[in-house]
Design a protein around this motif. Structure first.
Motif, mmCIF file in Angstrom:
data_model
loop_
_atom_site.group_PDB
_atom_site.id
_atom_site.type_symbol
_atom_site.label_atom_id
_atom_site.label_comp_id
_atom_site.label_asym_id
_atom_site.label_seq_id
_atom_site.Cartn_x
_atom_site.Cartn_y
_atom_site.Cartn_z
ATOM 1 N N SER A 266 53.982 49.117 30.098
ATOM 2 C CA SER A 266 54.750 49.929 31.042
ATOM 3 C C SER A 266 53.838 50.668 32.006
ATOM 4 O O SER A 266 54.121 50.740 33.218
ATOM 5 N N ARG A 267 52.731 51.185 31.510
ATOM 6 C CA ARG A 267 51.798 51.913 32.377
ATOM 7 C C ARG A 267 51.167 50.996 33.422
ATOM 8 O O ARG A 267 51.015 51.367 34.599
ATOM 9 N N ILE A 268 50.809 49.805 32.998
ATOM 10 C CA ILE A 268 50.226 48.843 33.939
ATOM 11 C C ILE A 268 51.243 48.479 35.015
ATOM 12 O O ILE A 268 50.934 48.430 36.216
ATOM 13 N N SER A 269 52.488 48.210 34.596
ATOM 14 C CA SER A 269 53.542 47.847 35.539
ATOM 15 C C SER A 269 53.791 48.962 36.542
ATOM 16 O O SER A 269 53.939 48.721 37.754
ATOM 17 N N ASN A 270 53.844 50.200 36.054
ATOM 18 C CA ASN A 270 54.098 51.338 36.944
ATOM 19 C C ASN A 270 52.996 51.482 37.993
ATOM 20 O O ASN A 270 53.257 51.782 39.164
ATOM 21 N N TRP A 271 51.748 51.275 37.579
ATOM 22 C CA TRP A 271 50.619 51.389 38.508
ATOM 23 C C TRP A 271 50.726 50.328 39.609
ATOM 24 O O TRP A 271 50.553 50.613 40.791
ATOM 25 N N LEU A 272 51.030 49.083 39.189
ATOM 26 C CA LEU A 272 51.125 47.993 40.154
ATOM 27 C C LEU A 272 52.289 48.202 41.123
ATOM 28 O O LEU A 272 52.168 47.967 42.327
ATOM 29 N N MET A 273 53.423 48.623 40.579
ATOM 30 C CA MET A 273 54.584 48.835 41.435
ATOM 31 C C MET A 273 54.349 49.984 42.431
ATOM 32 O O MET A 273 54.808 49.933 43.573
ATOM 33 N N SER A 286 47.526 46.753 53.872
ATOM 34 C CA SER A 286 47.870 45.529 53.127
ATOM 35 C C SER A 286 46.646 44.839 52.566
ATOM 36 O O SER A 286 46.738 44.070 51.607
ATOM 37 N N GLU A 287 45.462 45.078 53.158
ATOM 38 C CA GLU A 287 44.240 44.481 52.642
ATOM 39 C C GLU A 287 43.969 44.932 51.212
ATOM 40 O O GLU A 287 43.411 44.193 50.409
ATOM 41 N N ILE A 288 44.374 46.173 50.896
ATOM 42 C CA ILE A 288 44.203 46.663 49.529
ATOM 43 C C ILE A 288 44.966 45.767 48.570
ATOM 44 O O ILE A 288 44.464 45.371 47.517
ATOM 45 N N PHE A 289 46.168 45.428 48.971
ATOM 46 C CA PHE A 289 46.998 44.636 48.088
ATOM 47 C C PHE A 289 46.473 43.219 47.924
ATOM 48 O O PHE A 289 46.527 42.637 46.842
ATOM 49 N N LEU A 290 45.971 42.645 48.999
ATOM 50 C CA LEU A 290 45.415 41.295 48.910
ATOM 51 C C LEU A 290 44.192 41.262 48.001
ATOM 52 O O LEU A 290 43.948 40.296 47.288
ATOM 53 N N ASP A 291 43.411 42.345 48.043
ATOM 54 C CA ASP A 291 42.284 42.447 47.112
ATOM 55 C C ASP A 291 42.784 42.497 45.672
ATOM 56 O O ASP A 291 42.199 41.909 44.768
ATOM 57 N N MET A 292 43.888 43.218 45.452
ATOM 58 C CA MET A 292 44.471 43.305 44.123
ATOM 59 C C MET A 292 44.965 41.936 43.652
ATOM 60 O O MET A 292 44.831 41.579 42.477
ATOM 61 N N ILE A 293 45.503 41.152 44.567
ATOM 62 C CA ILE A 293 45.960 39.807 44.219
ATOM 63 C C ILE A 293 44.784 38.964 43.738
ATOM 64 O O ILE A 293 44.893 38.179 42.793
ATOM 65 N N GLU A 294 43.633 39.133 44.391
ATOM 66 C CA GLU A 294 42.446 38.394 43.974
ATOM 67 C C GLU A 294 42.017 38.801 42.571
ATOM 68 O O GLU A 294 41.605 37.969 41.768
ATOM 69 N N VAL A 295 42.144 40.092 42.254
ATOM 70 C CA VAL A 295 41.826 40.564 40.898
ATOM 71 C C VAL A 295 42.797 39.953 39.891
ATOM 72 O O VAL A 295 42.398 39.503 38.812
ATOM 73 N N MET A 296 44.075 39.932 40.233
ATOM 74 C CA MET A 296 45.068 39.341 39.336
ATOM 75 C C MET A 296 44.806 37.851 39.128
ATOM 76 O O MET A 296 45.008 37.311 38.039
ATOM 77 N N HIS A 297 44.364 37.197 40.197
ATOM 78 C CA HIS A 297 44.016 35.777 40.088
ATOM 79 C C HIS A 297 42.896 35.577 39.074
ATOM 80 O O HIS A 297 42.962 34.689 38.209
ATOM 81 N N ASP A 298 41.839 36.393 39.180
ATOM 82 C CA ASP A 298 40.732 36.288 38.228
ATOM 83 C C ASP A 298 41.220 36.539 36.813
ATOM 84 O O ASP A 298 40.771 35.895 35.858
ATOM 85 N N TYR A 299 42.147 37.485 36.658
ATOM 86 C CA TYR A 299 42.706 37.791 35.346
ATOM 87 C C TYR A 299 43.481 36.586 34.791
ATOM 88 O O TYR A 299 43.328 36.204 33.626
ATOM 89 N N ALA A 300 44.322 35.976 35.619
ATOM 90 C CA ALA A 300 45.115 34.829 35.177
ATOM 91 C C ALA A 300 44.227 33.643 34.815
ATOM 92 O O ALA A 300 44.462 32.954 33.814
ATOM 93 N N VAL A 301 43.198 33.398 35.616
ATOM 94 C CA VAL A 301 42.286 32.289 35.332
ATOM 95 C C VAL A 301 41.540 32.534 34.024
ATOM 96 O O VAL A 301 41.306 31.611 33.242
ATOM 97 N N ALA A 302 41.167 33.802 33.771
ATOM 98 C CA ALA A 302 40.412 34.122 32.556
ATOM 99 C C ALA A 302 41.284 34.039 31.317
ATOM 100 O O ALA A 302 40.854 33.541 30.273
ATOM 101 N N THR A 303 42.534 34.505 31.404
ATOM 102 C CA THR A 303 43.408 34.563 30.225
ATOM 103 C C THR A 303 44.320 33.342 30.107
ATOM 104 O O THR A 303 44.968 33.147 29.085
ATOM 105 N N LYS A 304 44.402 32.526 31.153
ATOM 106 C CA LYS A 304 45.251 31.333 31.194
ATOM 107 C C LYS A 304 46.736 31.658 31.083
ATOM 108 O O LYS A 304 47.534 30.807 30.653
ATOM 109 N N ILE A 305 47.118 32.851 31.474
ATOM 110 C CA ILE A 305 48.531 33.222 31.455
ATOM 111 C C ILE A 305 48.779 34.338 32.459
ATOM 112 O O ILE A 305 47.891 35.152 32.734
ATOM 113 N N LEU A 306 49.989 34.329 33.008
ATOM 114 C CA LEU A 306 50.421 35.411 33.895
ATOM 115 C C LEU A 306 51.536 36.159 33.154
ATOM 116 O O LEU A 306 52.645 35.646 33.021
#
Length: 645
Positions: A266-273, A286-306
C-alpha cells in the motif's frame, strides 16, 4: 600432371593453384597424387622463395583445397633459403577468428612452422613488431600452446606457458568482477547505495534504502552484506523507511518477495500514485515520470514480474503518456504483466493501444511484438506453476483471439515480409504453448484467421511459408492430442467450430503443394484458398495464353511454385552432380512425373515421382526450411506410412 624432377615443383604448384579454384566434386581428376608429389619434393629439396610465396598463398587464402591436403603441404614446407618478412606476415595475418580465416588446427600448424623457421628469418625483429597481435590471440585455447612457444622465442621469457597465460586471464576476470562488486553490484545481497549516484544527474527523487527508528533487537537491510547473512536474519529484518526504493534495490526486492507485506504494498502504491498525480496536474515535470518508468522497467526485468500494484499504476500512466517517449521500455516492462482475468487486463491493454496506435503500421507492429513477448512469458509462468487450476487460464485464448484481429489488420496495412515474420513470431509462441500437454488440459486452441493464413502462404518469402507450415503442423498435433486420451478433456463447442476451418487450411495447402489440385473445392473441407471461381478462371486463362502446358492446378507444387522451383531444381542438380560420371542426360526442369520417365529413358537419373518429392522435402529441411516437410509428413497419409516404415 607435371613430371617430377628438380624443376617439377613449379608445375605441381600450378596444378594445385588450378585445383584450388574448383570444388572437389567438380574436378575431373583427384589431386591426392599431386599433393603427395608436392610434399615429397618439398621434403627432398625445399622451396625456393617464389615457390614458398605461392604455397603460402594457397595455405592462407580460403579456397577449395581440403584440410588434409593443406596440412600435408605445411608439414613439409621446408624453405631452401631465408624466409622473408612478407611470408611471416602472411601467416600472422591468417590467425584469429572469421569466416575467411583458415581452420584453427591449420593455424596451429602455421605457428609450429614459424617456430621451426625462426632461425631462418630474414628479419627476426618482424615478430616483435607483431607482438601485440600474437598476445591478443592468447584467449584462443586451440592455438595457445603454439602461440606461447613462439612468444617465448620472441620475448626470451621462460614463464610464457599456456597454464600461466590461462591463470592470468582468470585473474583479470576476477579483478573485474571485484571491481564491479565495489561499485555496489554484489550479486544483489547488499543494499544498492549506487542507485543514489545513478539518479543524481536526473530529476528523479527515488530514495535509497534507509531504515530509521530501528529497534535494538532488529536487523536493518543496510547491515546485510551476503546471502548467508540475509538468510540467517530474514525474520528479524526491519522494513526500511522508504519502501519505494524496492524499484531499484535488488536486496529489498528479494526481501519483499520472501516476506510479502500488505502495508508495504500500500505504501509503495501510494507513493507512485502521488508521483503520477503531480505529473498529471502539472506540478511536476513529465521527465521525472519517464525516469521512474525506466526504474520500473529495470525492476520488472530483474524480478521477471510486474506486480498488480504496478499494473494498476500503468493503467493510470497510459492516460497521460504520449505513446512514443521510451516506447520500447514501456512495452517491455508491460510484457511482464501477470496472468490475470482478461476483463481486468483489458483496462491496461485498451489504454496501451489508445496511447501507442498512431495510424501507422510501425505502431501496430510494436504492439504485436509486445503481445508476443507477453504470451511467451505467460507460457513460462504456467509451465512453472505447480497447479494451473489456480490460474485464470481462460485469459490466454481470449488474448490470442484478441490479437488475431491486430495480426489480420497488419496483413492489410503493411503486407511486407518483415510484417509477416513478426506475425508468425506470435503464432509460433501460441504453437509452443499448445505443444504442452499440461497446458492443453485447460487452454482452448485458437486458430489464426483464415484470410491471414492464405495471405502469408502466398507471400513472396519461402522463410515465411516454411514457418507458417511448421506452425500449422504444430497446431495439428495439438488437435490430435486433445482428441486423444492424452489429455483429460473433450473438445469445447468453440473448438469443434474451428476444427473444420483448420482442416480446410490443411487440405488447401496440401492441394497446392502436393496433390496438384490448387484451389480445388471438390475434396472434403477444401475451401479453394477462398479464391472466387471467377478469379480462378481468369488466372487459368492467363496461364494458358502464356504457355499451353501450364496449369493453375499445378502452378504451386514443389516443381512449379515461384518459391520452390529453384530449390527443387537445385535438389535434382545435386543428385546429378553425385552421379555425373554415369549420366548421359540431365534434366532441364521443371520436374514432372512424365519428365522423370523420359529422363530415365535417355540415360538420366532413374528417379520415381514419389522419390523426387520426398527428396525435395528432405532437401528443404537441410537448407533450413523444415516447415513444409513437417506439415506434409503430418498430413499426407502416404507420407506418414512411408516415414513409419
Amino acid at each position: 600432371m607435371s613430371s617430377l624432377g628438380d624443376d617439377g615443383l613449379g608445375g605441381l604448384i600450378e596444378d594445385l593453384e588450378e585445383a584450388s579454384k574448383v570444388p572437389a566434386k567438380s574436378r575431373q581428376t583427384s589431386i591426392k597424387q599431386t599433393v603427395e608429389n608436392t610434399a615429397s619434393l618439398l621434403y627432398d629439396r625445399g622451396a625456393l622463395p617464389d615457390e614458398l610465396a605461392r604455397l603460402v598463398d594457397l595455405l592462407t587464402i580460403r579456397n577449395h583445397l581440403d584440410q588434409a591436403s593443406l596440412g600435408a603441404i605445411i608439414r613439409n614446407l621446408y624453405p631452401s633459403g631465408k624466409v622473408s618478412d612478407e611470408v611471416v606476415l602472411r601467416f600472422i595475418g591468417a590467425l584469429g577468428h572469421g569466416k575467411l580465416k583458415p581452420s584453427l588446427p591449420l593455424q596451429a600448424l602455421f605457428l609450429r612452422w614459424l617456430v621451426m623457421v625462426y632461425h631462418l628469418l630474414e628479419n627476426p625483429a618482424v615478430l616483435s613488431q607483431v607482438y601485440s597481435v600474437l598476445f591478443n590471440l592468447l584467449d584462443t585455447a586451440a592455438i595457445r600452446p603454439q602461440l606461447c612457444h613462439l612468444l617465448a622465442l620472441v620475448t626470451r621469457r621462460k614463464h610464457m606457458r599456456p597454464f600461466r597465460i590461462q591463470g592470468m586471464l582468470d585473474e583479470i576476470q576476477q579483478r573485474r568482477s571485484e571491481r564491479q562488486d565495489g561499485q555496489g553490484i554484489r550479486n544483489g545481497f547488499a543494499v544498492n547505495h549506487a542507485v543514489g549516484q545513478k539518479w543524481k544527474t536526473t530529476k528523479t527523487s527515488l530514495p535509497i534504502v534507509r531504515t530509521l527508528h530501528a529497534q535494538e533487537n532488529s536487523i536493518t537491510l543496510e547491515e546485510i552484506d551476503s546471502a548467508e547473512a540475509f538468510a540467517k536474519n530474514i525474520e528479524k529484518i526491519e522494513l526500511p523507511t522508504q519502501l519505494v526504493a524496492v524499484l531499484a534495490d535488488p536486496l529489498l526486492q528479494k526481501f519483499l518477495f520472501l516476506r510479502p507485506n500488505a502495508e508495504a504494498s500500500s505504501r509503495i502504491s501510494n507513493w507512485l500514485m502521488a508521483c503520477l498525480g503531480d505529473v498529471a496536474s502539472g506540478d511536476a515535470d513529465s521527465e521525472i515520470f519517464l525516469d521512474m518508468i525506466e526504474v520500473m522497467h529495470d525492476y520488472a526485468v530483474a524480478t521477471k514480474i510486474l506486480p498488480p500494484i504496478l499494473l494498476t499504476f500503468f493503467a493510470q500512466f497510459l492516460s497521460i503518456w504520449n505513446g512514443s517517449d521510451k516506447r520500447d521500455i514501456v512495452l517491455e516492462c508491460l510484457s511482464f504483466a501477470p496472468l490475470i482475468e482478461f476483463e481486468e487486463l483489458y483496462k491496461t491493454l485498451n489504454g496501451l493501444e489508445h496511447a501507442v496506435l498512431d495510424n501507422t503500421a510501425a505502431s501496430q507492429v510494436s504492439l504485436l511484438k509486445f503481445y508476443t513477448s507477453l504470451l511467451r512469458r505467460w507460457t513460462i509462468t504456467m509451465e512453472a506453476a505447480e497447479s494451473i487450476d489456480t490460474l485464470p487460464w481462460a485469459t490466454v485464448p481470449r488474448l490470442i483471439d484478441y490479437v488475431n484481429q491486430l495480426a489480420l489488420t497488419l496483413t492489410q496495412t503493411s503486407p511486407t515480409v518483415n510484417t509477416y515474420l513478426a506475425i508468425l513470431d506470435f503464432y509460433e509462441a501460441a504453437a509452443n504453448l499448445y505443444s504442452s500437454k499440461k497446458l492443453l488440459q485447460h487452454i482452448e486452441i485458437t486458430i489464426p484467421p483464415p484470410l491471414l493464413v492464405y495471405l502469408v502462404y502466398f507471400s513472396p518469402s519461402l522463410a515465411a511459408v516454411s514457418r507458417l507450415c511448421g506452425i500449422l503442423a504444430s497446431y495439428k498435433r495439438a488437435w490430435e492430442t486433445v482428441m486423444s486420451s492424452a489429455v483429460a478433456r473433450q473438445l469445447t463447442r468453440r473448438e469443434r467450430d474451428q476444427i473444420n476451418v483448420f482442416n480446410g487450411f490443411l487440405m488447401d495447402l496440401c492441394n497446392c503443394l502436393w496433390r496438384g489440385r490448387a484451389f480445388s473445392k471438390t475434396d472434403l473441407n477444401a475451401q479453394g484458398c477462398r479464391i472466387p471461381q471467377s478469379v480462378q478462371m481468369t488466372l487459368e486463362g492467363h496461364m494458358r495464353s502464356a504457355d499451353p502446358d501450364l496449369s493453375l492446378a499445378t502452378a504451386f507444387g514443389l516443381s512449379h511454385s515461384p518459391l520452390l522451383c529453384l530449390q527443387s531444381l537445385s535438389y535434382i542438380r545435386q543428385l546429378e552432380e553425385d552421379e555425373m560420371e554415369d549420366l548421359r542426360a540431365r534434366h532441364a526442369g521443371p520436374v514432372t512425373q512424365a519428365s522423370l520417365g523420359r529422363l530415365a529413358n535417355r540415360g538420366g537419373l532413374a528417379l520415381s515421382w514419389q522419390e523426387y518429392r520426398s527428396g525435395v522435402l528432405e532437401y528443404l529441411e537441410v537448407k533450413g526450411f523444415p516447415g513444409i516437410s513437417d506439415l506434409m509428413y503430418n498430413t499426407m497419409k502416404n507420407l506418414m506410412r512411408a516415414r513409419r516404415q
